[in-house]
Structure formats: C-alpha cells, structure tokens
Motif scaffolding. Structure first.
Motif, PDB file in Angstrom:
ATOM      1  N   SER A   4      -1.117  -6.980 -76.083  1.00  0.00           N
ATOM      2  CA  SER A   4      -0.534  -6.964 -74.753  1.00  0.00           C
ATOM      3  C   SER A   4       0.752  -7.767 -74.728  1.00  0.00           C
ATOM      4  CB  SER A   4      -1.530  -7.557 -73.751  1.00  0.00           C
ATOM      5  OG  SER A   4      -0.880  -7.811 -72.529  1.00  0.00           O
ATOM      6  N   GLY A   5       1.798  -7.190 -74.096  1.00  0.00           N
ATOM      7  CA  GLY A   5       3.040  -7.927 -73.960  1.00  0.00           C
ATOM      8  C   GLY A   5       2.890  -9.138 -73.066  1.00  0.00           C
ATOM      9  N   ASN A   6       1.803  -9.193 -72.313  1.00  0.00           N
ATOM     10  CA  ASN A   6       1.575 -10.299 -71.399  1.00  0.00           C
ATOM     11  C   ASN A   6       0.686 -11.378 -72.013  1.00  0.00           C
ATOM     12  OD1 ASN A   6       2.055 -11.390 -68.815  1.00  0.00           O
ATOM     13  ND2 ASN A   6       0.037 -10.744 -68.095  1.00  0.00           N
ATOM     14  N   PHE A   7       0.525 -11.317 -73.345  1.00  0.00           N
ATOM     15  CA  PHE A   7      -0.425 -12.213 -74.002  1.00  0.00           C
ATOM     16  C   PHE A   7      -0.083 -13.685 -73.783  1.00  0.00           C
ATOM     17  CE2 PHE A   7      -2.726 -14.344 -77.267  1.00  0.00           C
ATOM     18  CZ  PHE A   7      -3.860 -13.571 -77.466  1.00  0.00           C
ATOM     19  N   ALA A   8       1.175 -14.050 -74.011  1.00  0.00           N
ATOM     20  CA  ALA A   8       1.575 -15.443 -73.863  1.00  0.00           C
ATOM     21  C   ALA A   8       1.393 -15.917 -72.421  1.00  0.00           C
ATOM     22  CB  ALA A   8       3.024 -15.629 -74.303  1.00  0.00           C
ATOM     23  N   ALA A   9       1.697 -15.039 -71.461  1.00  0.00           N
ATOM     24  CA  ALA A   9       1.525 -15.410 -70.054  1.00  0.00           C
ATOM     25  C   ALA A   9       0.054 -15.626 -69.728  1.00  0.00           C
ATOM     26  CB  ALA A   9       2.121 -14.333 -69.146  1.00  0.00           C
ATOM     27  N   LEU A  10      -0.817 -14.796 -70.298  1.00  0.00           N
ATOM     28  CA  LEU A  10      -2.248 -14.990 -70.080  1.00  0.00           C
ATOM     29  C   LEU A  10      -2.705 -16.313 -70.676  1.00  0.00           C
ATOM     30  CD1 LEU A  10      -3.665 -11.415 -70.810  1.00  0.00           C
ATOM     31  CD2 LEU A  10      -3.647 -12.590 -68.610  1.00  0.00           C
ATOM     32  N   ALA A  11      -2.215 -16.618 -71.871  1.00  0.00           N
ATOM     33  CA  ALA A  11      -2.593 -17.878 -72.510  1.00  0.00           C
ATOM     34  C   ALA A  11      -2.175 -19.069 -71.654  1.00  0.00           C
ATOM     35  CB  ALA A  11      -1.969 -17.976 -73.896  1.00  0.00           C
ATOM     36  N   PHE A 290     -12.193 -12.889 -74.281  1.00  0.00           N
ATOM     37  CA  PHE A 290     -12.469 -12.032 -73.122  1.00  0.00           C
ATOM     38  C   PHE A 290     -12.602 -12.871 -71.850  1.00  0.00           C
ATOM     39  CE2 PHE A 290     -14.011  -7.530 -72.584  1.00  0.00           C
ATOM     40  CZ  PHE A 290     -13.972  -7.522 -71.211  1.00  0.00           C
ATOM     41  N   VAL A 291     -13.410 -13.923 -71.931  1.00  0.00           N
ATOM     42  CA  VAL A 291     -13.653 -14.766 -70.751  1.00  0.00           C
ATOM     43  C   VAL A 291     -12.355 -15.406 -70.276  1.00  0.00           C
ATOM     44  CG1 VAL A 291     -14.744 -16.906 -69.978  1.00  0.00           C
ATOM     45  CG2 VAL A 291     -16.087 -15.191 -71.211  1.00  0.00           C
ATOM     46  N   LEU A 292     -11.589 -15.972 -71.195  1.00  0.00           N
ATOM     47  CA  LEU A 292     -10.368 -16.666 -70.785  1.00  0.00           C
ATOM     48  C   LEU A 292      -9.331 -15.691 -70.238  1.00  0.00           C
ATOM     49  CD1 LEU A 292     -10.048 -19.338 -73.618  1.00  0.00           C
ATOM     50  CD2 LEU A 292     -10.770 -19.671 -71.237  1.00  0.00           C
ATOM     51  N   ALA A 293      -9.249 -14.510 -70.818  1.00  0.00           N
ATOM     52  CA  ALA A 293      -8.312 -13.513 -70.283  1.00  0.00           C
ATOM     53  C   ALA A 293      -8.691 -13.127 -68.858  1.00  0.00           C
ATOM     54  CB  ALA A 293      -8.284 -12.280 -71.188  1.00  0.00           C
ATOM     55  N   ARG A 294      -9.987 -12.970 -68.592  1.00  0.00           N
ATOM     56  CA  ARG A 294     -10.424 -12.649 -67.227  1.00  0.00           C
ATOM     57  C   ARG A 294     -10.102 -13.795 -66.269  1.00  0.00           C
ATOM     58  NH1 ARG A 294     -11.385  -7.456 -65.846  1.00  0.00           N
ATOM     59  NH2 ARG A 294     -13.495  -7.579 -65.001  1.00  0.00           N
ATOM     60  N   LEU A 295     -10.300 -15.034 -66.724  1.00  0.00           N
ATOM     61  CA  LEU A 295      -9.951 -16.181 -65.873  1.00  0.00           C
ATOM     62  C   LEU A 295      -8.464 -16.201 -65.546  1.00  0.00           C
ATOM     63  CD1 LEU A 295     -12.051 -19.131 -67.376  1.00  0.00           C
ATOM     64  CD2 LEU A 295     -12.472 -17.881 -65.247  1.00  0.00           C
ATOM     65  N   ALA A 296      -7.657 -15.688 -66.483  1.00  0.00           N
ATOM     66  CA  ALA A 296      -6.207 -15.667 -66.270  1.00  0.00           C
ATOM     67  C   ALA A 296      -5.753 -14.450 -65.472  1.00  0.00           C
ATOM     68  CB  ALA A 296      -5.489 -15.705 -67.613  1.00  0.00           C
ATOM     69  N   GLY A 297      -6.691 -13.613 -65.041  1.00  0.00           N
ATOM     70  CA  GLY A 297      -6.336 -12.481 -64.192  1.00  0.00           C
ATOM     71  C   GLY A 297      -6.174 -11.156 -64.901  1.00  0.00           C
ATOM     72  N   GLY A 299      -6.946  -7.500 -66.436  1.00  0.00           N
ATOM     73  CA  GLY A 299      -7.837  -6.395 -66.165  1.00  0.00           C
ATOM     74  C   GLY A 299      -8.746  -6.142 -67.354  1.00  0.00           C
ATOM     75  N   LEU A 300      -9.632  -5.156 -67.216  1.00  0.00           N
ATOM     76  CA  LEU A 300     -10.634  -4.914 -68.248  1.00  0.00           C
ATOM     77  C   LEU A 300     -10.005  -4.557 -69.593  1.00  0.00           C
ATOM     78  CD1 LEU A 300     -13.780  -4.847 -68.335  1.00  0.00           C
ATOM     79  CD2 LEU A 300     -13.583  -2.358 -68.235  1.00  0.00           C
ATOM     80  N   ALA A 301      -9.085  -3.614 -69.602  1.00  0.00           N
ATOM     81  CA  ALA A 301      -8.481  -3.175 -70.856  1.00  0.00           C
ATOM     82  C   ALA A 301      -7.695  -4.302 -71.513  1.00  0.00           C
ATOM     83  CB  ALA A 301      -7.575  -1.973 -70.613  1.00  0.00           C
ATOM     84  N   GLU A 302      -6.967  -5.061 -70.715  1.00  0.00           N
ATOM     85  CA  GLU A 302      -6.175  -6.154 -71.263  1.00  0.00           C
ATOM     86  C   GLU A 302      -7.069  -7.260 -71.804  1.00  0.00           C
ATOM     87  OE1 GLU A 302      -1.973  -8.129 -70.041  1.00  0.00           O
ATOM     88  OE2 GLU A 302      -3.493  -8.052 -68.470  1.00  0.00           O
ATOM     89  N   ALA A 303      -8.161  -7.572 -71.090  1.00  0.00           N
ATOM     90  CA  ALA A 303      -9.088  -8.590 -71.565  1.00  0.00           C
ATOM     91  C   ALA A 303      -9.749  -8.162 -72.866  1.00  0.00           C
ATOM     92  CB  ALA A 303     -10.144  -8.880 -70.502  1.00  0.00           C
ATOM     93  N   ALA A 304     -10.116  -6.877 -72.978  1.00  0.00           N
ATOM     94  CA  ALA A 304     -10.713  -6.371 -74.208  1.00  0.00           C
ATOM     95  C   ALA A 304      -9.728  -6.458 -75.369  1.00  0.00           C
ATOM     96  CB  ALA A 304     -11.173  -4.930 -74.014  1.00  0.00           C
ATOM     97  N   ASP A 305      -8.473  -6.178 -75.094  1.00  0.00           N
ATOM     98  CA  ASP A 305      -7.439  -6.264 -76.121  1.00  0.00           C
ATOM     99  C   ASP A 305      -7.271  -7.702 -76.604  1.00  0.00           C
ATOM    100  OD1 ASP A 305      -5.077  -5.064 -77.589  1.00  0.00           O
ATOM    101  OD2 ASP A 305      -4.041  -6.549 -76.361  1.00  0.00           O
ATOM    102  N   VAL A 306      -7.222  -8.640 -75.666  1.00  0.00           N
ATOM    103  CA  VAL A 306      -7.110 -10.054 -76.026  1.00  0.00           C
ATOM    104  C   VAL A 306      -8.323 -10.493 -76.838  1.00  0.00           C
ATOM    105  CG1 VAL A 306      -7.100 -12.415 -75.109  1.00  0.00           C
ATOM    106  CG2 VAL A 306      -5.613 -10.672 -74.102  1.00  0.00           C
ATOM    107  N   GLY A 328      -1.376 -21.178 -81.401  1.00  0.00           N
ATOM    108  CA  GLY A 328      -0.034 -21.225 -81.971  1.00  0.00           C
ATOM    109  C   GLY A 328       0.279 -20.014 -82.828  1.00  0.00           C
ATOM    110  N   VAL A 329      -0.625 -19.665 -83.750  1.00  0.00           N
ATOM    111  CA  VAL A 329      -0.392 -18.524 -84.622  1.00  0.00           C
ATOM    112  C   VAL A 329      -0.353 -17.236 -83.816  1.00  0.00           C
ATOM    113  CG1 VAL A 329      -1.348 -17.196 -86.546  1.00  0.00           C
ATOM    114  CG2 VAL A 329      -1.437 -19.691 -86.583  1.00  0.00           C
ATOM    115  N   LEU A 330      -1.255 -17.098 -82.854  1.00  0.00           N
ATOM    116  CA  LEU A 330      -1.336 -15.882 -82.056  1.00  0.00           C
ATOM    117  C   LEU A 330      -0.033 -15.638 -81.287  1.00  0.00           C
ATOM    118  CD1 LEU A 330      -4.930 -16.185 -80.584  1.00  0.00           C
ATOM    119  CD2 LEU A 330      -4.171 -14.567 -82.310  1.00  0.00           C
ATOM    120  N   GLN A 331       0.498 -16.680 -80.712  1.00  0.00           N
ATOM    121  CA  GLN A 331       1.662 -16.514 -79.873  1.00  0.00           C
ATOM    122  C   GLN A 331       2.920 -16.238 -80.687  1.00  0.00           C
ATOM    123  OE1 GLN A 331       2.141 -19.580 -76.934  1.00  0.00           O
ATOM    124  NE2 GLN A 331       0.003 -19.518 -76.357  1.00  0.00           N
TER     125      GLN A 331
END
Length: 335
Positions: A4-11, A290-297, A299-306, A328-331
């Motif tokens: 997801s292009g929004n990965f860093a923002a979710l983190a 999955f849990v942390l992505a959902r806490l960061a807002g 959606g289902l597909a994006e959380a599964a991807d994370v 660090g490595v992920l970002q």
C-alpha cells in the motif's frame, strides 16, 4: 507483493497504540548448525552447532511483533518458577514488552526446541506443563487481566493467543465477554476457536488446520491447495457464524491468506516462498500488522496487505519470526 502506498502513513497512525496481549507464552529454542557426517550410532546426521538461541514463543512472540512495530505492548500470561520461565521473562523484556506474566509455583514453562541443519528442521523437542493453571495462578491471572482492562487509559486493542497450553481458562473468556464493550478492538488467535465464539471477536486468524476444525472437517480439507481454490461462498458464511467474528483471516502459509467479513467483503493476499524453518511465528507478525493497520484506520484489503507484508518481512531468516524492529526496514523498502 504490492504494498500500500499509504503504508508509512498507517505506521505513523498506529505508533504508540496501546495493545494488551493475553495468552500462552512459551520459550522457543533454536539450535542451528551444519551437517558434517552420518552418526555411527544411528542413520542420523551429526550437526556441528553454529548458533544456539532462545526467543519469545506463542503469545510472547505475538507481543514481540507488536512491540517491534512500535506499539506499547503489555503481555499477560503465565510462566513456571523455573529457569526456562526466567529466561522467557528476559526475552520478553529484551523485546520491549511490558511483563505482567504470572509466576505459577511448581509449573514447568513450556519450551519448544528445534534442531536446524542448512535451514531444514530435523527435530523438535517439546517440554513443560500444558494442563490448566493452579487455582491460585489462574485467579491471579484473571485479576491482573481485569486490572489492565480497567486501567486508564484502556488498551486500544486486546489480542488473545490461545495455544491450548493452559493459561486461558473459562474465567478469562467470561471476563473478556463481560468487558467486551470496553474493548475497541478484540482479536483472537486460537488453536480451537469454538470456545471463543461467544466473546464476539472483531478478528480471528485461523490457519489452514484451525479453519478445518471450525468447519468440522479433517485438518487439511477445509482450505486446500491455493487461496484461489478456497470455496469463499460456502466457507465464508460458516466460518463467520461459527467463530462469532466480524472478520476471519485464514492464513495459508506460503499461499498468503483469505480474509472474509460480515459485510460480505472477501480479499486475498499472496506470499513469497520461504523455507519452513523461517515460518515459525509468522502468524504473530500477520496478526500484529492486521490489528495495528485497523487501529490506524485501514480498510479490510489494506489491513490484509499490511499484515501479509509484515509476515513476509518477518520470515527472512531461520527462527521464530519477528518483524524488523520499529518498521525501519519496512518503511525504507520500495513498494
């Protein structure tokens, strides 16, 4: 795998989230080496040991993944009053997890030791007590859990890890059911999900065999072959009803995962190939992502991807999987 292009923002969004992990903590041991010859005593290889490590296992591994992803993580469970329990506590502290483990007097801490040669697991030795906790230890654990759930501020998410080795009895399920409305997000990872259905989890993450048991089939038949062969229409409804969960994420090892929700949404993820010796603990990394992505807002597909990306990053070496520390490595990796 597409990231997801929004990965860093979710983190950034889940940074410092408060997560409570409760469940079966155990000690994982890894004896890694190189096969040199066949033994004269038996037709088995002689291994020249290169490294010997002990790390967090079970619920402790899941907690370590949450901490590595930047969450403020607390672990409640039980260890014995033995050397293995003391070493497990050290692993928990070293992983940055707040230790609220109960010491069960006279109990032997569960340990799982693997012998690995050239990235192949040759044998695993399991040791420790897997029956119910003593009444005193069980009462202490429930009281400690109740105190943590009532604390101000309360946890942003509660994660249950039930590996069937005795820490989570009926009293724990009753307490979580009674406090359910106070938990913004409840996730359950259990070898047997049936006892947890009444709690009403937001997310459950059965693996292939655990999904089989939920569906009343022999392990290996509920979700066989690739994710594309999963009977989404038939199995989605049964899994959601029988687990009582809002979202069911069936993890399929190297085949990724299939994620289903009560809203009718179904998504799949793909995973890169990896040796079996790398995959231990990948479920904890998947669950944490999955849990942390959902806490960061997300959606289902994006959380599964994370979640899938966290699991895939965690299994890059032999041992019990933990995501790279603090993302660090992920970002830094390109999408």
């Amino acid at each position: 795998m597409q990231t997801s292009g929004n990965f860093a923002a979710l983190a950034d969004g889940w940074r410092d989230a408060a997560v409570l992990v409760v469940g079966d903590a155990l000690l994982d041991g890894w004896l890694c080496g190189t096969p040199t010859r066949l033994s004269r005593e038996a037709p088995v290889p002689v291994i020249a040991l290169d490294t010997t490590r002990e790390v967090c296992g079970g619920a402790a591994n899941t907690a370590a993944n949450f901490a590595a992803l930047g969450a403020r993580t607390t672990l409640i469970g039980a260890v014995g009053d033995d050397d293995a329990g003391a070493r497990l506590r050290t692993c928990v502290w070293d992983s940055g997890v707040a230790d609220r483990l109960v010491t069960a007097v006279g109990r032997h801490t569960v340990t799982k030791r693997r012998v690995v040669a050239d990235e192949y697991v040759l044998v695993r030795f399991d040791d420790g007590d897997t029956g119910p906790l003593s009444p005193i230890a069980a009462e202490t654990l429930v009281r400690r859990l109740d105190e943590t759930l009532r604390a101000d501020p309360r946890p942003d998410a509660v994660v249950v890890c039930d590996h069937g080795i005795g820490a989570l009895g009926r009293e724990v399920r009753a307490l979580l059911a009674a406090r359910r409305l106070d938990m913004p997000l409840l996730a359950v990872d259990a070898h047997d999900l049936a006892p947890w259905a009444a709690v009403g989890a937001d997310l459950v993450t059965p693996n292939r065999d655990e999904a089989s048991r939920v569906l009343g089939r022999e392990p290996g038949h509920a979700v066989k072959g690739s994710a594309a062969e999963f009977d989404r229409e038939r199995d989605r409804g049964q899994l959601l009803r029988r687990t009582g969960a809002a979202v069911v994420a069936v993890t399929l090892d190297v085949e990724g995962s299939v994620v289903m929700s009560l809203d009718g949404e179904t998504v799949g993820t793909a995973a890169p190939p990896a040796p079996v010796a790398h995959a231990t603990g990948a479920g904890g990394a998947y669950l944490a992502g999955f849990v942390l992505a959902r806490l960061a807002g997300a959606g289902l597909a994006e959380a599964a991807d994370v979640a899938q990306r966290c699991a895939s990053m965690a299994i890059r070496g032999v041992g019990t999987a933990v995501v790279p520390e603090k993302m660090g490595v992920l970002q830094r990796e390109p999408a």
